[in-house]
Every structure is written in C-alpha cells, then in structure tokens.
Design a protein around this motif. Structure first.
Motif, PDB file in Angstrom:
ATOM      1  N   LYS A  69       3.772  -3.354  12.818  1.00 55.71           N
ATOM      2  CA  LYS A  69       4.728  -4.327  13.354  1.00 55.71           C
ATOM      3  C   LYS A  69       4.192  -5.768  13.279  1.00 55.71           C
ATOM      4  CE  LYS A  69       8.477  -4.821  16.089  1.00 55.71           C
ATOM      5  NZ  LYS A  69       9.598  -5.038  15.202  1.00 55.71           N
ATOM      6  N   SER A  70       2.882  -5.898  13.507  1.00 51.45           N
ATOM      7  CA  SER A  70       2.323  -7.246  13.570  1.00 51.45           C
ATOM      8  C   SER A  70       2.370  -7.961  12.223  1.00 51.45           C
ATOM      9  CB  SER A  70       0.893  -7.182  14.074  1.00 51.45           C
ATOM     10  OG  SER A  70       0.125  -6.405  13.187  1.00 51.45           O
ATOM     11  N   MET A  71       2.628  -7.228  11.134  1.00 51.04           N
ATOM     12  CA  MET A  71       2.705  -7.878   9.831  1.00 51.04           C
ATOM     13  C   MET A  71       3.970  -8.723   9.690  1.00 51.04           C
ATOM     14  SD  MET A  71       0.113  -7.552   7.977  1.00 51.04           S
ATOM     15  CE  MET A  71       0.178  -7.468   6.193  1.00 51.04           C
ATOM     16  N   GLU A  72       4.885  -8.565  10.640  1.00 53.40           N
ATOM     17  CA  GLU A  72       6.103  -9.380  10.573  1.00 53.40           C
ATOM     18  C   GLU A  72       5.878 -10.775  11.137  1.00 53.40           C
ATOM     19  OE1 GLU A  72       9.068  -7.159  12.578  1.00 53.40           O
ATOM     20  OE2 GLU A  72       9.463  -5.862  10.858  1.00 53.40           O
ATOM     21  N   ASP A  73       4.720 -10.967  11.725  1.00 52.77           N
ATOM     22  CA  ASP A  73       4.402 -12.272  12.301  1.00 52.77           C
ATOM     23  C   ASP A  73       4.536 -13.366  11.242  1.00 52.77           C
ATOM     24  OD1 ASP A  73       3.260 -14.391  13.726  1.00 52.77           O
ATOM     25  OD2 ASP A  73       2.102 -12.948  14.912  1.00 52.77           O
ATOM     26  N   GLN A  74       5.056 -14.519  11.674  1.00 49.12           N
ATOM     27  CA  GLN A  74       5.337 -15.552  10.681  1.00 49.12           C
ATOM     28  C   GLN A  74       4.289 -16.637  10.616  1.00 49.12           C
ATOM     29  OE1 GLN A  74       9.253 -16.632  11.890  1.00 49.12           O
ATOM     30  NE2 GLN A  74      10.177 -15.055  10.600  1.00 49.12           N
ATOM     31  N   ASP A  75       3.091 -16.361  11.072  1.00 51.94           N
ATOM     32  CA  ASP A  75       2.099 -17.438  11.006  1.00 51.94           C
ATOM     33  C   ASP A  75       1.578 -17.655   9.589  1.00 51.94           C
ATOM     34  OD1 ASP A  75       0.739 -15.102  11.057  1.00 51.94           O
ATOM     35  OD2 ASP A  75      -0.646 -15.638  12.673  1.00 51.94           O
ATOM     36  N   LEU A  76       1.732 -16.674   8.728  1.00 49.44           N
ATOM     37  CA  LEU A  76       1.557 -16.933   7.296  1.00 49.44           C
ATOM     38  C   LEU A  76       2.969 -16.990   6.734  1.00 49.44           C
ATOM     39  CD1 LEU A  76      -1.264 -14.390   6.432  1.00 49.44           C
ATOM     40  CD2 LEU A  76      -1.496 -16.796   6.958  1.00 49.44           C
ATOM     41  N   LYS A  77       3.198 -17.867   5.783  1.00 49.72           N
ATOM     42  CA  LYS A  77       4.572 -18.051   5.323  1.00 49.72           C
ATOM     43  C   LYS A  77       4.864 -17.199   4.099  1.00 49.72           C
ATOM     44  CE  LYS A  77       5.190 -20.940   8.576  1.00 49.72           C
ATOM     45  NZ  LYS A  77       5.473 -20.275   9.830  1.00 49.72           N
ATOM     46  N   PRO A  78       6.031 -16.619   3.983  1.00 49.26           N
ATOM     47  CA  PRO A  78       7.091 -16.535   4.987  1.00 49.26           C
ATOM     48  C   PRO A  78       6.756 -15.539   6.091  1.00 49.26           C
ATOM     49  CG  PRO A  78       7.715 -15.335   3.026  1.00 49.26           C
ATOM     50  CD  PRO A  78       6.425 -15.984   2.719  1.00 49.26           C
ATOM     51  N   ARG A  80       3.506 -12.394   7.235  1.00 56.39           N
ATOM     52  CA  ARG A  80       2.191 -11.895   6.863  1.00 56.39           C
ATOM     53  C   ARG A  80       2.258 -10.899   5.712  1.00 56.39           C
ATOM     54  NH1 ARG A  80      -1.115 -10.718  12.476  1.00 56.39           N
ATOM     55  NH2 ARG A  80      -1.153 -12.860  13.221  1.00 56.39           N
ATOM     56  N   LEU A  81       3.254 -10.019   5.728  1.00 56.97           N
ATOM     57  CA  LEU A  81       3.308  -8.969   4.725  1.00 56.97           C
ATOM     58  C   LEU A  81       3.521  -9.553   3.335  1.00 56.97           C
ATOM     59  CD1 LEU A  81       3.401  -5.867   4.258  1.00 56.97           C
ATOM     60  CD2 LEU A  81       5.872  -6.123   4.200  1.00 56.97           C
ATOM     61  N   THR A  82       4.533 -10.401   3.208  1.00 56.73           N
ATOM     62  CA  THR A  82       4.840 -10.974   1.907  1.00 56.73           C
ATOM     63  C   THR A  82       3.657 -11.762   1.373  1.00 56.73           C
ATOM     64  OG1 THR A  82       6.997 -11.302   2.893  1.00 56.73           O
ATOM     65  CG2 THR A  82       6.676 -12.162   0.684  1.00 56.73           C
ATOM     66  N   SER A  83       3.081 -12.552   2.268  1.00 54.29           N
ATOM     67  CA  SER A  83       1.948 -13.366   1.871  1.00 54.29           C
ATOM     68  C   SER A  83       0.780 -12.497   1.411  1.00 54.29           C
ATOM     69  CB  SER A  83       1.558 -14.237   3.064  1.00 54.29           C
ATOM     70  OG  SER A  83       0.426 -14.964   2.767  1.00 54.29           O
ATOM     71  N   THR A  84       0.530 -11.444   2.166  1.00 54.02           N
ATOM     72  CA  THR A  84      -0.581 -10.557   1.822  1.00 54.02           C
ATOM     73  C   THR A  84      -0.359  -9.887   0.465  1.00 54.02           C
ATOM     74  OG1 THR A  84      -0.814 -10.087   4.158  1.00 54.02           O
ATOM     75  CG2 THR A  84      -1.957  -8.625   2.656  1.00 54.02           C
ATOM     76  N   GLY A 122      -7.565   2.451 -13.171  1.00 49.03           N
ATOM     77  CA  GLY A 122      -8.143   1.253 -13.764  1.00 49.03           C
ATOM     78  C   GLY A 122      -7.116   0.337 -14.392  1.00 49.03           C
ATOM     79  N   ASN A 123      -5.860   0.631 -14.157  1.00 52.90           N
ATOM     80  CA  ASN A 123      -4.832  -0.173 -14.803  1.00 52.90           C
ATOM     81  C   ASN A 123      -4.151  -1.097 -13.811  1.00 52.90           C
ATOM     82  OD1 ASN A 123      -2.612  -1.158 -16.139  1.00 52.90           O
ATOM     83  ND2 ASN A 123      -2.406   0.697 -17.361  1.00 52.90           N
ATOM     84  N   PRO A 124      -4.290  -2.409 -14.004  1.00 52.93           N
ATOM     85  CA  PRO A 124      -3.732  -3.335 -13.020  1.00 52.93           C
ATOM     86  C   PRO A 124      -2.206  -3.264 -12.934  1.00 52.93           C
ATOM     87  CG  PRO A 124      -4.549  -4.518 -14.931  1.00 52.93           C
ATOM     88  CD  PRO A 124      -5.008  -3.113 -15.074  1.00 52.93           C
ATOM     89  N   ARG A 125      -1.565  -2.957 -14.062  1.00 51.72           N
ATOM     90  CA  ARG A 125      -0.119  -3.095 -14.075  1.00 51.72           C
ATOM     91  C   ARG A 125       0.567  -2.188 -13.048  1.00 51.72           C
ATOM     92  NH1 ARG A 125       2.166  -4.209 -19.717  1.00 51.72           N
ATOM     93  NH2 ARG A 125       0.717  -5.917 -19.373  1.00 51.72           N
ATOM     94  N   LYS A 126       0.083  -0.953 -12.976  1.00 54.86           N
ATOM     95  CA  LYS A 126       0.702  -0.003 -12.070  1.00 54.86           C
ATOM     96  C   LYS A 126       0.606  -0.472 -10.623  1.00 54.86           C
ATOM     97  CE  LYS A 126      -0.472   4.496 -11.137  1.00 54.86           C
ATOM     98  NZ  LYS A 126      -1.366   5.544 -11.589  1.00 54.86           N
ATOM     99  N   HIS A 127      -0.591  -0.994 -10.279  1.00 56.79           N
ATOM    100  CA  HIS A 127      -0.782  -1.468  -8.903  1.00 56.79           C
ATOM    101  C   HIS A 127       0.134  -2.627  -8.606  1.00 56.79           C
ATOM    102  CE1 HIS A 127      -4.157   1.141  -8.600  1.00 56.79           C
ATOM    103  NE2 HIS A 127      -4.814   0.539  -9.586  1.00 56.79           N
ATOM    104  N   ILE A 128       0.259  -3.503  -9.576  1.00 57.62           N
ATOM    105  CA  ILE A 128       1.058  -4.697  -9.329  1.00 57.62           C
ATOM    106  C   ILE A 128       2.526  -4.353  -9.147  1.00 57.62           C
ATOM    107  CG2 ILE A 128       1.850  -6.842 -10.401  1.00 57.62           C
ATOM    108  CD1 ILE A 128      -1.047  -7.176 -11.380  1.00 57.62           C
ATOM    109  N   THR A 129       3.021  -3.442  -9.943  1.00 66.83           N
ATOM    110  CA  THR A 129       4.431  -3.063  -9.743  1.00 66.83           C
ATOM    111  C   THR A 129       4.621  -2.415  -8.375  1.00 66.83           C
ATOM    112  OG1 THR A 129       3.820  -1.281 -11.234  1.00 66.83           O
ATOM    113  CG2 THR A 129       5.517  -2.794 -12.005  1.00 66.83           C
ATOM    114  N   THR A 130       3.661  -1.593  -7.986  1.00 65.50           N
ATOM    115  CA  THR A 130       3.776  -0.977  -6.659  1.00 65.50           C
ATOM    116  C   THR A 130       3.781  -2.039  -5.571  1.00 65.50           C
ATOM    117  OG1 THR A 130       2.280   0.628  -7.609  1.00 65.50           O
ATOM    118  CG2 THR A 130       2.925   0.950  -5.320  1.00 65.50           C
ATOM    119  N   LEU A 131       2.887  -3.015  -5.728  1.00 73.83           N
ATOM    120  CA  LEU A 131       2.805  -4.080  -4.729  1.00 73.83           C
ATOM    121  C   LEU A 131       4.115  -4.839  -4.659  1.00 73.83           C
ATOM    122  CD1 LEU A 131      -0.764  -5.511  -5.342  1.00 73.83           C
ATOM    123  CD2 LEU A 131       0.073  -4.454  -3.256  1.00 73.83           C
ATOM    124  N   LYS A 132       4.714  -5.088  -5.805  1.00 73.54           N
ATOM    125  CA  LYS A 132       5.970  -5.838  -5.818  1.00 73.54           C
ATOM    126  C   LYS A 132       7.060  -5.060  -5.101  1.00 73.54           C
ATOM    127  CE  LYS A 132       5.391  -9.114  -9.436  1.00 73.54           C
ATOM    128  NZ  LYS A 132       5.106  -9.183 -10.868  1.00 73.54           N
TER     129      LYS A 132
END
Lengths: 382, 682
Positions: A69-78, A80-84, A122-132
C-alpha cells in the motif's frame, strides 16, 4: 508509452515545504550538513573501489520490489511505484551493460505474499517488458520480507558456487508481515552466502539494518528521486567476491554475427531459439549469432544456449566489464592554494573554484570535483 | 587518553572525548576547588558518568587530603550497575597506564544479595548507592552517618530530587499501620516482662544511660564524626530523656496512649487539614501528651529495641514509623502539614482513612547533606530552569551550568504540533479535554506518525484517566484499528508486571520489523526509568502538558508553602514540574550521539515562551521558530524529511573534530575556544 498516469491534483498532494530546500545552514560551520557528509561518502566510495579486489563478476541477482500500500505514496512523482519501475528499467539496462555475463530475476511482494515476476535470466528485454506491464498493478496490503527472501533462496541456492548470489530489496513500507522469525532466515542466507542489500524508500527500519549487516550487504535510504537513482546505480557495479567462494573455469562461446544478404543463395531464414517460446516477436530472420557448439541461432547476446547450455557472450561485452578489474586510479586531492599551474579543469574547462582540486597521478592533469566523479563513475578512463 | 584540565592530570579511559565532557570536567574541577556545591545539566548519552568519575578520581589522587571520598548516588539498581561498570573501566585504564594495581577501593550498595559487612568498607574511596541511603533519615542513620566530611557527594539523575526528599520525610498512616503497630507494642510489652524476670539489670542500665542523656551522640556530632540526622534534632541531644518515658513500661504505655489517639483521629468523616502545632495542642488536650516526650520518641524506641536485643527490626517497622512521626511532628512546626482523609477521592463510598503527614519542604531532608559535605554536585540531563533547584533545596551553589550537545548532525527534532488539519487547536487543557475534535485530531496525529515512523513510537499521556478516555474514544472512532494496520499497540498500566510484559513484547515487535506503539503515562514507570535507544524509540509523542493533579490536598498545601516561604508562584512551580516531566519523557528517545529521534509536543501551549523556556537548553536550541505551531500535515512532512536525512550512513569519522575529539584536537587553540561556548552559566 507517453501516456501520463493521472496525476493527483496539487491540493490533494502532501504538504511540501519547497522553500526549505533553498535554506542554507544557519548554524554555521559547527554542524556539517548531511549533504556534505554524503559528498564525503561519495568521494570515499570512489577511493574505496580502487583496491585490487577480486570482484564477483558473474552475478545472480534477485530484485524484490515492494508493492504494498505504501507504494502509492506520492512523495516520488507521480507515485513511488511508477517512479521505482521507471528507474528499474534503467537499472536493468545498465546492469546488463556492465555485467554481460550475469542474470537478474524479479520478485514483487504485496498482501503478505511474494510472487515471482520473472525467473533468473540474462536477457534484459523480457525483464523490461514485465516491468512496463507491472505499472498498472495495484498496490495492496503489507509486504513480507520473509516470504520474498524465501522465494529468492529457492532459486539462488542452486546457483553454482563461483557466482555471486545477491538479493536487492526495494522496500517502501515500514513494516513486514512474516510467518516466522526472520532472524532464522538470516542465518540461512548467511550460510548460503547470499548478500542482501536494501534500498529504503521511507526511513531506516531496524530489521533491514540487521539483515544487511549480517549478510554483508548495504543499506541505504533515499533522500529524493535523484538520490534513489544514484543508490540503484551503485548496485550495478559488481560486489567484491568473498574469498571463500569457489574458483572455476567456465566455458564460454563467442559466436560471430553473420549477416546474410537476401541476394545470397545459401542463406535460409530461420527462427531464433530465444523466440521459440514467445509468440509476440516475429521469428524468421536471415542473420544472427550461431552457437559455436551446436549452431543454434540467437538474435541477441548475452544468452545461455538453450540446447547445449553454453554461455554465449560477445567479446566487446566482456571487454566492457574489464574496467571493474583494472579500475582507474584515484585522483590525488590537493588544496587549491597549493596547486600550481592550470587554473582550469581539464574536463569541463571551468575555473577551479572549490577548495580542492584533483589531479590524475599518471598524466597529472587537474580536474574539478564534478569531473573527477564523472571520470570515475562513467568514463572509467582518463 | 590523559588530559590536562587546568593543571590537573586526568586519566580518561577512552581514546576520544566529547567537547562537552571536557567542558563539564572543567566546571566540576572549579566547583571542587571552591569547595562548594554545583548544579550541572548535561544531556543524557554524552558520557556524564565517566566524566564525573574520571575527574573526581583524578582529584582524589592529586589532593588526597582535600577530598577523601566520593559518594555517588543514583536512583535505580541498573543505574548503579552502570556506574560500577564505568568505574571498572577507569580502574583498568589506571592500572594499565601507571603499571601498578590501584589501591582504590570502591563499594556499591545495591541490594541485599550483594551485601558485605566487612569493616574495611568504611574506608572505601568511592561509594556508589541509592539516594535513599543518604536522604532517608531512617536508612541514612544506619549507613551513611560515619562518612567523612571531606567527601564529594554526587546526585545523578537528580531532576526529581525534591520529590525524593519529600517522600523520605513524609509519613502515611492507615488503619492497617495502626493495627500492626498495636501488635508491635504488645510484643514489646511481653518482651519487657520476660526480660524483667530474667535480666532486670539490663533495663536498669538503660535507665541510667537515659538519665545521662544522649551525651554520647552529642559528643560524636560535635567532634564531627556523625552526620546530623533530621529526626534527631540538635537540641534534644543536650537534654536528658524526659522522666515520663524513661522506664520501658512507661514508654510502652505512652506509645499505647498515642496510638489510641491516632486511632480516634482516623475515625473522622470529613477531611481535616491542620498544622503541626494545632495537632500537638489537640494531642495535649485529648490524651495529655506533652510535646517534649514526643520529640524523644524515635530515639527512645531505638534505645529500647537495642536493649531488648531484637534482631529483626523489619517486624517493628510500623512502630518505628509511628515514633518517627511523633518526633517529626513535635520537632518541626513549619514545613509539614497533616491531612486526614476519610476516603479516597475516586471511591467516596469506601472508607479508607489515611493520615498524611506530608513534608512540604525538601530542604529539610537534604540540609544535613549540604551542611556536612564540602561539595555536593547535583546533575542530570534535565535540570532546567537551573535556578529553581537551589531555591527549593535552599542552598547556595558556586557553579550552575547547562551544557549543550555538540552534534555532527542534528539528530533530534523537536516539533510542536498546535493544530489539527482542520485547524482545531490541540490541547489537553481541562476545558477541551472531552472535546471530540481534539481527541480525533490526536488520534489522527498518532495514525499519521505510525505510517511514517519506522519501528517504535512511544506516546505519553498526562494521566491514566486521560489515556483511558482517549483510547476508548479512539476505539469507537475506528482510529485504533487503522493504527494497528501500521503498528502493534501496547499500553502501560499501573500494574508493574503487566507493564513489563507489555514492554518486552513492544521491544520484540520493534526488533522484528513489525513496529509498535507504546501508550504510556508521564510520571509512570516507563517515563522515568526506561530508555528507548535507537529503533526502540524513533519518535516520542507527548499528548498534552503533564501537569500534576492539581486538586490533591497535599499538592495544594505544598504550593501554598512554596509561595509563602520561597516566593515561588504556584503557576511557576506547576509549569516547572510539568516541563521537567515532559523533558524527561521526550528525552527517552535520544540516548547518545549516534541515536536519533523525533520529539513531538502535541499541545499548542508548548509554544508559549514560559513553557518552551523551561525546557533544557539542548532541546530548546533545536526548536526553530518555524516549528512552533505546526499542523499534523506539516509535522508529517518535516518528520519524513528528518527520518530520511537521519537514515543516511553516519560513521565515527564524521563526528571527529566536531563532536568527538582526539587528544591532539583537544589541545588545539581553536577547539578550546569553541569549548568555552558550550557551558552556559545560569
């Protein structure tokens, strides 16, 4: 991808004292500000990394992202979750750039549970799509350190002994909901030589302090977004290998990229092995990397051959991790009064105004603080 | 390291020293040089104990004829053990540096299980024990009367010393006490009868001695062997014990009559308050007991117990209590008041009569100490305002100083929350006590803090009743449930075992990363004796100003006395008392320079200069004008920022040269300049 997540209205956001950032330290020289201490530690980090130490260049890293829940905090913009997640994308890119023969996996924890997003790979692409994709996930409940660590251990304990096993936790909450005593798990981690590091998004939590101290990791708490990025990038650099880890020779393949033109009669289009299981990307292509052992085709490196298990890297990749082994020597710090000669920084050509200058021991050019850091952190050569 | 303090070579068992420690030792040495008394305030966690010990031991070695003994008084057994631990370190350092085993003897009196009665202890160079051994006349006479005049007495954690003095001189008598006393008297009578049959000569011998009077004690006191005892006033030493109580039977009969009188007095149905002379007159009218024999009561009883060779004195504590009361009430016409209450205020239907013989003047108990010993040092982390202590204890100090904490980073963050988010003024004052809006805003503050402060939060309320009301109301409003999402909640109760259980679980929750809130009461057990180091207390929230219960008759009498005798206005004293407790509460969070914590004062009255000015200087100087009347929202933002700053790595090297000095740094001119600014003379 430019679609901005809906921002909260200004008046809905937290109360901020923006003017206080500008305030200078009124109490004079008695109290060094925290920033100064931070700067000192930054310098120190540069100096420290120049001993001749053995580095664990083959890394297996699990990144645990708190999605409570605390990742919804807006002290990082927009928030915390999006920023992270944004920063994580950059981190994954940079990580594979600097550690071509390493692997990463992602775990998220919320609602007292832990869930594996991607396996070690070892493949960055897969991680990045998951993160997105993860940007849209909802943040609920409390995180569980215990469950996430347990999940990471399950995979990490099977990794070969010569690699470095690491867990990086991005921890936003101030509590953890554990099914059992976490200090028991700390012992297991220690025995398995798994290094746990934590980046805290809100404040120093005792259990993280103990966890990182016991397992030899680092614990930092962010000040703001740019500091967050800095701390994250700090984990890009491979950690020193523990002296007790095994040594072994690893077989590696260096496939050459073959480009075949359509005009060439011999060229047959084929599927890349790494795309066999994913249906999204188009498969057929002419050129690619061919495993020197079994001739399986891959479109990108580094990768572990699916057929024969050989680690495939490209020579330039390996060369890029070279600077970890032979880092640039630390520059000498000289007070500005004692410095004779050039009044301008060799790097940025700006005037030397700070109270000390830095000179390269091999070419004896002088630099300002900023350039010194830039050379050591990014360029790695003078 | 070895430090030179104005010509005195001090062995300091650590490699580094805080600047304020140096400054503290400097002031201490000046006090000893002047052979006077001192009041010194230094924040907790800055190494007060070792500074005191190092300097005084060095002084003792340098001038063995000037200072022969150090008497170190502390409050609790754990504190005494801490002192002994530091002392051991110091002694090890001495023997390592000088190469000879030291001939220093130190003695700690903590509990009966560590008791030693070897005569050599009389010659100990350092004595460490509890306040009561020196202040409580009943114990002091046994333990401390033979201490040499050339001693240095240190009262550590002395912010409550006036209350200790008062408690040690006050007597509470209930019906149960009287009943047990009756039994004592019966036993005495039987013993006397038995002895008369077997060994009548012994009683005769006692009689002869009493005729001669208490000359022996008088000689001892005049030749300076014994310390004066407030229960044994000087005048009666000159005189013989009056005839009416000289024989043992007569004395027992006398005690019986006095007991009957007290029983009759306890049979009242309304509250009676009277002064000592009024009481004496009443005694004379009712049972024909004169003032004079009453004055000898305590001494006479002691003599009797000695003659009868009664080993176990503890059984006779009720009768000793009554006889002490008799002596005190007939000796001091001022400074005491007698209040008889037929029932407690809370339970007006249950008869539980109590006779409070209450001391209002703390200087009576401590006077012999100031008169006897050449230097008395009163020290604590919170002694502000400094000038009030010499006034209420009635002595003239040669040094009064308050030291600040030099910090490499600002590790304490005092904030005054004056308003809720809806701009409702926050206050625990009587008129708004039941106000729903205030209670809700207090709840909101705790809820918000529980979401941003890691690990442990300690919240203090002004009283148990107030805490019960608020917690009940929070429960109804669902605030407690929300807090519990962030942290577990523990509550201090008047029951000691329950509280220690809660404390233990609280610490476990902090340790495991679950986080916890401890709700407790100012002036309770938690607020005084228990430290919340590091993660056990990242924030302390003080809900309201902890004024003492002003309707108590004893307090009213004391306030009146203070106004008449010392020209201290009621309000000044009440505020002083409230603020020292508030300072004690918030001070729980910071126990050293590497520690950090938020101090949140949730009451708008704290912003007023008369309140704020009474906080210790080391807290005051970190209060900026901007943080005097914050809303809950603003507090949360400031706290968040503070906690992030403090979470940055902090190593010893960062302190060096600023708040931690090596020997070389200590000798530099520039640092010495700075050190002179640390001590703030009151």
């Amino acid at each position: 991808m430019d679609e901005e997540p809906e921002r909260a209205k200004r008046w809905e956001g937290g109360y901020e004292r923006t003017w206080e950032v500008l305030k200078e330290d009124e109490s004079g020289s008695l109290k060094a500000t925290v920033e100064e201490i931070l700067f000192q530690s930054k310098r120190k980090r540069v100096l420290e990394s120049h001993g001749q130490v053995r580095l664990g260049m083959m890394r297996h890293l699990f990144v645990v992202i708190d999605c409570s829940k605390s990742m919804e905090d807006q002290d990082l913009k927009p928030n915390r979750l999006t920023s992270t997640l944004k920063l994580m994308e950059a981190f994954v890119e940079e990580y594979f750039d600097q550690n071509p023969i390493s692997q990463v996996g992602l775990i998220i924890t919320k609602n007292k549970r832990a869930e594996k997003l991607t396996d070690l790979a070892g493949n960055p692409r897969k991680h990045i799509t998951t993160l997105k994709k993860a940007v849209d996930s909802v943040c609920v409940g409390e995180p569980s350190l215990y469950n996430s660590l347990k999940l990471a251990i399950q995979t990490l304990k099977h990794m070969p002994g010569h690699t470095s096993r690491e867990i990086l936790i991005i921890f936003s909450s101030l509590t953890t909901c554990d099914p059992a005593n976490i200090y028991e798990l700390t012992k297991t981690l220690k025995d398995l030589k798994i290094r746990v590091s934590v980046i805290g998004l809100s404040a120093e939590v005792r259990v993280c302090t103990v966890l990182t101290r016991e397992t030899g990791g680092s614990y930092h708490v962010i000040l703001d977004e740019s500091h967050f990025k800095e701390l994250l990038m700090f984990h890009v650099k491979p950690p020193p290998a523990s002296s007790s880890s095994e040594c072994s020779l690893i077989r590696m393949g260096f496939p050459q990229h073959t480009i075949a033109s359509l005009a060439d009669q011999d060229a047959k289009p084929s599927f890349s092995m790494s795309h066999l299981d994913s249906s999204s990307d188009p498969g057929l292509s002419l050129g690619g990397y061919f495993c020197p052992q079994c001739h399986a085709k891959y479109t990108e490196l580094p990768v572990e051959c699916k057929i024969c298990g050989l680690t495939l890297v490209s020579a330039p990749h390996l060369a890029r991790s070279f600077h970890h082994l032979f880092p640039l020597q630390a520059f000498l710090e000289i007070p500005v009064e004692e410095h004779q000669g050039d009044r301008f920084c060799q790097g940025c050509q700006g005037e030397l105004k700070d109270k000390s200058v830095f000179s390269c021991p091999s070419c004896s050019s002088v630099f300002c603080v900023e350039c010194d850091l830039f050379i050591h952190d990014s360029l790695h050569c003078c | 390291m070895k430090i030179n303090i104005e010509g005195l070579l001090v062995y300091f068992p650590y490699d580094y020293i805080y600047p304020e420690q140096y400054s503290y030792m400097l002031e201490l040495k000046r006090t000893l040089d002047a052979k006077g008394h001192g009041v010194l305030e230094m924040p907790s966690g800055t190494g007060k104990t070792i500074s005191l010990l190092s300097l005084i031991v060095a002084y003792q070695r340098a001038f063995p004829l000037e200072v022969t003994k150090l008497i170190y008084c502390s409050r609790t057994v754990p504190e005494i053990e801490k002192v002994v631990e530091e002392l051991r370190k110091l002694m090890e350092f001495y023997s390592k540096e000088t190469g000879e085993s030291s001939n220093f003897l130190a003695l700690a009196l903590s509990s009966r299980k560590n008791l030693c009665i070897h005569p050599e202890i009389l010659h100990a160079n350092i004595v460490v024990y509890s306040y009561h051994y020196l202040l409580d006349p009943k114990i002091a006479d046994l333990v401390s009367k033979e201490l040499a005049k050339k001693s240095v007495v240190v009262f550590d954690e002395a912010h409550n010393i006036d209350n200790v003095c008062i408690d040690s001189m006050s007597v509470n008598i209930t019906r149960r006490t009287l009943d047990r006393c009756q039994n004592n008297v019966d036993t005495l009578q039987n013993t006397i009868r038995n002895i008369k049959e077997t060994d009548a000569a012994k009683l005769k011998e006692e009689y002869r001695r009493l005729v001669e009077g208490l000359k022996e004690a008088n000689v001892a006191r005049e030749t300076d062997v014994y310390m004066a005892n407030p229960v044994l006033p000087d005048e009666i030493l000159q005189e013989a014990v009056p005839g009416s109580i000289r024989t043992a039977e007569h004395f027992v009969g006398f005690m019986r009559r006095f007991l009957e009188y007290l029983k009759a007095r306890l049979r009242v149905h309304h509250v009676v308050q009277e002064s000592a002379p009024q009481f004496l007159k009443d005694v004379f009218d009712k049972v024909c007991i004169d003032r004079k024999p009453l004055r000898f009561c305590a001494e006479r009883l002691r003599s009797l117990l000695r003659t009868l060779e009664i080993a176990d004195i503890t059984d006779f504590s009720p009768v000793t209590l009554i006889s002490n009361f008799a002596t005190l009430v007939s000796t001091y016409s001022q400074g005491f008041t007698i209040i008889i209450e037929p029932f407690e205020d809370r339970t007006p239907t249950i008869a539980n009569p109590v006779l409070h013989f209450s001391c209002m003047d703390p200087s009576i108990a401590i006077k012999p100490v100031f008169e006897r010993f050449q230097s008395v040092i009163i020290t604590s982390g919170t002694l502000s305002p400094l000038d009030i202590y010499p006034r209420i204890l009635d002595f003239r100090p040669v040094t009064m100083a308050s030291f600040t904490m030099t910090l490499a980073r600002t590790c304490l963050c005092p904030l005054i929350v004056g308003r809720g988010n809806d701009q409702v003024a926050l206050s625990s004052k009587f008129e708004t006590r039941e106000d729903f809006a205030v209670i809700r805003n207090y709840g909101n503050l705790l809820l918000e803090m529980s979401a941003i402060v890691p690990d442990g939060i300690v919240a203090f309320f002004t009283s148990y009743v107030y805490m019960e009301n608020i917690v009940a109301s929070w429960y109804e409003q669902g605030i407690l449930e929300n807090i519990q999402r962030n942290k577990l909640i523990f509550i201090e109760t008047p029951d000691a075992s329950e509280t220690s259980m809660a404390l233990e679980k609280y610490q476990e929750a902090c340790e495991n990363g679950r986080g916890a809130v401890l709700l407790s009461v100012a002036r309770g057990k938690v607020s005084e004796g228990i430290d919340f180091v590091h993660h056990f207390g990242r924030a302390v929230i003080m809900f309201g100003v902890p004024y003492v219960y002003t309707q108590s008759r004893i307090l009213k009498a004391r306030l009146e006395y203070l106004r008449d005798q010392f020209q201290i206005r009621e309000n000044d004293f009440l505020t002083f008392d409230a603020m020292r407790h508030a300072a004690q509460c918030v001070g729980r969070a910071i126990r050293g320079k590497t520690d950090y914590g938020l101090m949140i004062f949730a009451d708008k009255r704290y912003a007023r200069a008369d309140k704020r000015g009474k906080l210790p200087r080391w807290i005051q100087e970190h209060m900026s004008d901007g943080s005097l009347n914050l809303t809950v929202d603003e507090t949360v933002q400031l706290a968040k920022h503070f906690l992030r700053q403090m979470a940055q790595p902090f190593r010893q090297e960062d302190q060096l040269g600023l708040s931690l000095l090596t020997l070389e740094q200590l000798e530099s001119e520039e640092i010495l300049q700075k050190i002179t600014q640390i001590a703030h003379q009151a």
